[in-house]
Design a protein around this motif. Sequence first.
Motif, mmCIF file in Angstrom:
data_model
loop_
_atom_site.group_PDB
_atom_site.id
_atom_site.type_symbol
_atom_site.label_atom_id
_atom_site.label_comp_id
_atom_site.label_asym_id
_atom_site.label_seq_id
_atom_site.Cartn_x
_atom_site.Cartn_y
_atom_site.Cartn_z
ATOM 1 N N ILE A 241 0.917 -1.152 -0.085
ATOM 2 C CA ILE A 241 0.032 0.015 -0.036
ATOM 3 C C ILE A 241 0.667 1.225 -0.024
ATOM 4 C CG2 ILE A 241 -1.666 1.335 1.345
ATOM 5 C CD1 ILE A 241 -2.870 -1.191 2.112
ATOM 6 N N ILE A 242 1.962 1.287 0.825
ATOM 7 C CA ILE A 242 2.754 2.366 0.965
ATOM 8 C C ILE A 242 3.560 2.700 -0.434
ATOM 9 C CG2 ILE A 242 4.640 3.318 2.006
ATOM 10 C CD1 ILE A 242 3.915 1.965 4.446
ATOM 11 N N TYR A 243 3.952 1.520 -1.000
ATOM 12 C CA TYR A 243 4.816 1.697 -2.120
ATOM 13 C C TYR A 243 4.164 2.050 -3.447
ATOM 14 C CZ TYR A 243 6.617 0.005 -6.524
ATOM 15 O OH TYR A 243 7.325 -0.101 -7.897
ATOM 16 N N VAL A 244 2.610 1.473 -3.546
ATOM 17 C CA VAL A 244 1.969 2.038 -4.898
ATOM 18 C C VAL A 244 1.267 3.378 -4.556
ATOM 19 C CG1 VAL A 244 0.072 1.343 -6.095
ATOM 20 C CG2 VAL A 244 1.321 -0.623 -5.024
ATOM 21 N N SER A 245 1.334 3.597 -3.188
ATOM 22 C CA SER A 245 0.784 5.047 -2.934
ATOM 23 C C SER A 245 1.728 6.215 -3.239
ATOM 24 C CB SER A 245 0.078 5.281 -1.409
ATOM 25 O OG SER A 245 -0.881 4.276 -1.424
ATOM 26 N N ILE A 246 2.862 5.823 -3.119
ATOM 27 C CA ILE A 246 4.048 6.827 -3.565
ATOM 28 C C ILE A 246 4.334 6.773 -4.888
ATOM 29 C CG2 ILE A 246 6.336 7.167 -3.064
ATOM 30 C CD1 ILE A 246 6.168 5.972 -0.290
ATOM 31 N N ARG A 247 4.236 5.770 -5.344
ATOM 32 C CA ARG A 247 4.663 5.776 -6.843
ATOM 33 C C ARG A 247 3.510 6.291 -7.848
ATOM 34 N NH1 ARG A 247 6.795 0.324 -10.286
ATOM 35 N NH2 ARG A 247 6.880 1.377 -12.415
ATOM 36 N N PHE A 248 2.019 5.670 -7.356
ATOM 37 C CA PHE A 248 0.941 5.817 -8.010
ATOM 38 C C PHE A 248 0.164 7.066 -7.480
ATOM 39 C CE2 PHE A 248 2.424 2.060 -9.815
ATOM 40 C CZ PHE A 248 2.346 2.101 -11.160
ATOM 41 N N PHE B 206 -11.462 -2.100 -10.721
ATOM 42 C CA PHE B 206 -11.844 -1.760 -9.259
ATOM 43 C C PHE B 206 -11.398 -0.248 -9.202
ATOM 44 C CE2 PHE B 206 -11.123 -1.727 -4.487
ATOM 45 C CZ PHE B 206 -12.559 -1.952 -4.267
ATOM 46 N N TRP B 207 -10.041 -0.150 -9.773
ATOM 47 C CA TRP B 207 -9.532 1.318 -9.598
ATOM 48 C C TRP B 207 -10.482 2.160 -10.414
ATOM 49 C CZ3 TRP B 207 -7.863 4.274 -13.622
ATOM 50 C CH2 TRP B 207 -7.401 5.694 -13.418
ATOM 51 N N ALA C 225 -3.336 1.876 -4.792
ATOM 52 C CA ALA C 225 -2.824 0.898 -3.878
ATOM 53 C C ALA C 225 -3.743 0.065 -3.251
ATOM 54 C CB ALA C 225 -2.264 1.730 -2.596
ATOM 55 N N ILE C 226 -5.236 0.769 -3.059
ATOM 56 C CA ILE C 226 -6.367 -0.107 -2.465
ATOM 57 C C ILE C 226 -6.736 -1.234 -3.389
ATOM 58 C CG2 ILE C 226 -8.675 0.070 -1.835
ATOM 59 C CD1 ILE C 226 -6.879 1.341 -0.022
ATOM 60 N N ALA C 227 -6.827 -0.783 -4.954
ATOM 61 C CA ALA C 227 -7.058 -1.738 -5.743
ATOM 62 C C ALA C 227 -6.028 -3.067 -5.791
ATOM 63 C CB ALA C 227 -7.123 -1.114 -7.106
#
Length: 309
Positions: free
Chosen positions: A149-156, A289-290, A161-163
């Motif tokens: 979640i942290i990685y995808v939130s920062i990158r995207f 879902f995103w 991240a939730i999806a």
Amino acid sequence: MRFNYFGENNRSFSFIEKSKFFFIFSIAITILGIIVLAAMGLNYGVDFSAGSNVDVVVKSDLSAKKEEMEAYFKDSGLHDPHLTISATRVTMRFDEILTDAQEKALRTGFTEKFDKEASFEVNTVDVEMARELQYNALKAVLIASIGIIIYVSIRFEWRFAIAAVVALLHDAFIVISLFSIFRLQVNLPFIVAILTIIGYSINDTVVIFDRIRENMRFSKVKSHADLGKVVNDSIWQTLTRSINTVLTVVVAAACLFIFGSESIKMFSLAILFGLVCGAYSSIFIASPFWLLLKKGEKPKAAAKTPAAS
């Protein structure tokens, strides 16, 4: 040269328009898995339940002597074990912990009756250790999910991240449910397989997300329908890559399952299940879902162009 299954003019199928059917299918499978797990639970191996596991390497194939071996254990006064016999190995799973005297009697009786050159490896897990291993396994999955979640939130962004986490938890849960339905043994290699599946699933999902982000930079998105078209095109553009990747890894995992030793068969089988689920969720669940989460976002105001002086 890359092999492409799908030509540019063969993209009539819309992943976005059909997404509700895939959502319904996944929800139905999840509910079925919850029911099966509640009713049957998991078939825990010695790593997660108290007992003893005796692994015997034999010089001769004892597969034909399984009934004789079962009768021997029943008459010997030892706890009746769950037997798994292959050409070179006999695995005995006892639901209770063997005492030193029982272990010695097992070694002596087995070598005298079945194979004089047999070698033994005995693993014992008590109740407290089994509970600790279960707790640590759940903690490992939780930490992996938080890290993703942290990685995808920062990158995207947080919606990606939730999806992504919904998709990978979907994959892990389906594999766990399949092991419950078919009463396959759950042990430490199975947990390693689940973490491997999570890593594979997020990798495949991020590839599609990256293409969506790239396409959005060059597309004039004015409505939710325009955004849906970007997502659908992005899935099509990465579909060949997704299929080629999963087929390559499936061949390797299948070889491990067919030719590997007994100790890694459940690991290989879990990987096979997870690869199929991971490819399915990356294509049919994560991106739609995103888009569903994105639907509630308020459109950004267009930037005003300064008037010329």
